[in-house]
Design a protein around this motif. Sequence first.
Motif, short mmCIF file in Angstrom:
data_model
loop_
_atom_site.label_atom_id
_atom_site.label_comp_id
_atom_site.label_asym_id
_atom_site.label_seq_id
_atom_site.Cartn_x
_atom_site.Cartn_y
_atom_site.Cartn_z
N GLY A 1 68.24 105.30 49.96
CA GLY A 1 68.92 104.69 48.81
C GLY A 1 68.30 103.90 48.05
N ILE A 2 67.05 103.35 48.41
CA ILE A 2 66.13 102.72 47.38
C ILE A 2 65.12 103.39 46.75
CG2 ILE A 2 64.52 100.65 47.52
CD1 ILE A 2 67.22 99.81 48.08
N HIS A 3 65.35 103.34 45.45
CA HIS A 3 64.21 103.93 44.69
C HIS A 3 62.47 103.39 44.39
CE1 HIS A 3 62.53 106.95 41.59
NE2 HIS A 3 62.35 105.68 40.90
N LEU A 4 62.76 102.22 44.29
CA LEU A 4 61.81 101.47 44.01
C LEU A 4 62.17 99.89 44.19
CD1 LEU A 4 58.86 101.18 43.17
CD2 LEU A 4 59.35 100.94 40.66
N ALA A 5 61.08 99.00 45.16
CA ALA A 5 61.20 97.87 45.06
C ALA A 5 59.75 97.24 44.78
CB ALA A 5 61.45 97.45 46.59
N PHE A 6 59.90 96.44 43.62
CA PHE A 6 58.56 95.77 43.18
C PHE A 6 58.62 94.31 43.22
CE2 PHE A 6 55.20 95.04 40.19
CZ PHE A 6 54.21 95.89 40.80
N PRO A 7 57.91 93.54 44.18
CA PRO A 7 57.77 92.14 44.19
C PRO A 7 57.03 91.66 42.99
CG PRO A 7 56.25 93.18 45.98
CD PRO A 7 57.04 94.26 45.32
N PHE A 8 57.33 90.65 42.60
CA PHE A 8 56.70 89.88 41.51
C PHE A 8 56.97 88.34 41.87
CE2 PHE A 8 56.15 88.25 37.23
CZ PHE A 8 54.73 88.34 37.06
N SER A 9 55.87 87.77 41.87
CA SER A 9 56.15 86.28 42.03
C SER A 9 57.19 85.80 42.97
CB SER A 9 56.41 85.44 40.70
OG SER A 9 56.60 84.28 40.83
N ASP A 10 58.33 85.47 42.83
CA ASP A 10 59.53 84.83 43.82
C ASP A 10 60.45 85.82 43.62
OD1 ASP A 10 60.20 84.17 40.98
OD2 ASP A 10 60.84 82.14 41.55
N ILE A 11 60.43 87.13 42.84
CA ILE A 11 61.60 87.96 42.82
C ILE A 11 61.19 89.26 43.19
CG2 ILE A 11 62.69 86.58 40.83
CD1 ILE A 11 61.67 88.78 39.02
N VAL B 1 64.50 95.70 42.14
CA VAL B 1 65.04 96.83 42.90
C VAL B 1 65.81 97.75 42.11
CG1 VAL B 1 66.31 97.22 45.03
CG2 VAL B 1 65.21 95.01 44.85
N THR B 2 65.25 98.99 42.15
CA THR B 2 66.05 100.25 41.52
C THR B 2 66.66 100.85 42.73
OG1 THR B 2 64.45 100.04 39.88
CG2 THR B 2 65.97 102.12 40.26
N TYR B 3 68.09 101.12 42.85
CA TYR B 3 68.71 101.77 44.07
C TYR B 3 69.58 102.77 43.25
CZ TYR B 3 72.78 98.83 43.15
OH TYR B 3 73.76 98.24 42.65
N PHE B 4 69.99 103.87 44.32
CA PHE B 4 70.99 104.62 43.90
C PHE B 4 72.39 104.15 44.47
CE2 PHE B 4 66.85 106.97 44.44
CZ PHE B 4 66.89 107.50 43.10
N ALA B 5 73.05 104.15 43.43
CA ALA B 5 74.46 103.49 43.59
C ALA B 5 75.56 104.61 44.50
CB ALA B 5 75.20 102.93 42.52
N ASP B 6 75.05 105.62 44.29
CA ASP B 6 76.04 106.88 45.04
C ASP B 6 75.55 106.95 46.42
OD1 ASP B 6 73.22 107.90 44.41
OD2 ASP B 6 74.14 110.02 44.18
N GLN B 7 74.52 106.32 46.74
CA GLN B 7 73.99 106.39 48.35
C GLN B 7 74.43 105.11 48.99
OE1 GLN B 7 69.81 107.72 48.49
NE2 GLN B 7 70.12 109.40 47.07
N GLU C 1 75.51 95.56 47.65
CA GLU C 1 75.41 94.59 48.55
C GLU C 1 74.66 95.07 49.85
OE1 GLU C 1 78.51 95.62 47.36
OE2 GLU C 1 78.73 93.85 46.26
N GLU C 2 74.51 96.21 50.07
CA GLU C 2 73.76 96.84 51.07
C GLU C 2 72.18 97.05 50.66
OE1 GLU C 2 72.33 98.84 54.39
OE2 GLU C 2 74.22 97.97 54.27
N ALA C 3 72.10 97.20 49.17
CA ALA C 3 70.60 97.25 48.75
C ALA C 3 70.17 96.07 48.94
CB ALA C 3 70.87 97.46 47.26
N VAL C 4 70.75 94.88 48.58
CA VAL C 4 70.32 93.50 48.72
C VAL C 4 70.02 93.21 50.07
CG1 VAL C 4 70.96 90.99 48.68
CG2 VAL C 4 71.55 92.54 46.60
N SER C 5 70.95 93.65 51.12
CA SER C 5 70.62 93.30 52.50
C SER C 5 69.49 93.94 53.17
CB SER C 5 72.03 93.62 53.26
OG SER C 5 72.10 94.82 53.67
N ARG C 6 69.22 94.99 52.47
CA ARG C 6 67.70 95.76 53.00
C ARG C 6 66.68 94.90 52.99
NH1 ARG C 6 68.73 101.57 52.57
NH2 ARG C 6 70.92 101.70 53.22
N PHE C 7 66.46 93.77 52.13
CA PHE C 7 65.47 93.14 52.24
C PHE C 7 65.49 91.61 53.11
CE2 PHE C 7 65.93 95.49 48.40
CZ PHE C 7 64.58 96.12 48.30
#
Length: 124
Positions: A48-58, A61-67, A71-77
């Motif tokens: 469900g995560i398309h791309l996670a790109f870290p930059f400095s302190d953030i 995150v690009t995710y598929f809301a249909d998957q 909240e689940e996308a955030v918890s994956r990290f």
Amino acid sequence: MTTMTFKTLLVAVLASLLLSACGTPKDFADRRARHNAGILPDPADRVGIHLAFPFSDILLVTYFADQISEEEAVSRFTTFCAHKEPGSQPVKREKDETEDVTVQDEHGNELPAKRMIVECRSAS
């Protein structure tokens, strides 16, 4: 643009350029999968995560809301944040709204997705 900052926009553009540097949509998908595996080693966390790109302190995150839900996308990290700073937890940055975006799959098809900023915050 909503409240997304210039820094966030710059990160999104740089991430896209870095990962798409020439090639086919399949090449891009393969590079993106390798990149995401470095950030989310557990394959189940990448669903469900398309791309996670870290930059400095953030993390951008690009995710598929249909998957998966936001909240689940955030918890994956959770593991990523724990490795970055022991005791920290992933949290969606509230001052930035979640954006609707369009991304390409490995066949070049455009798919709807969501983009948000996640940061690792100390529990204290």
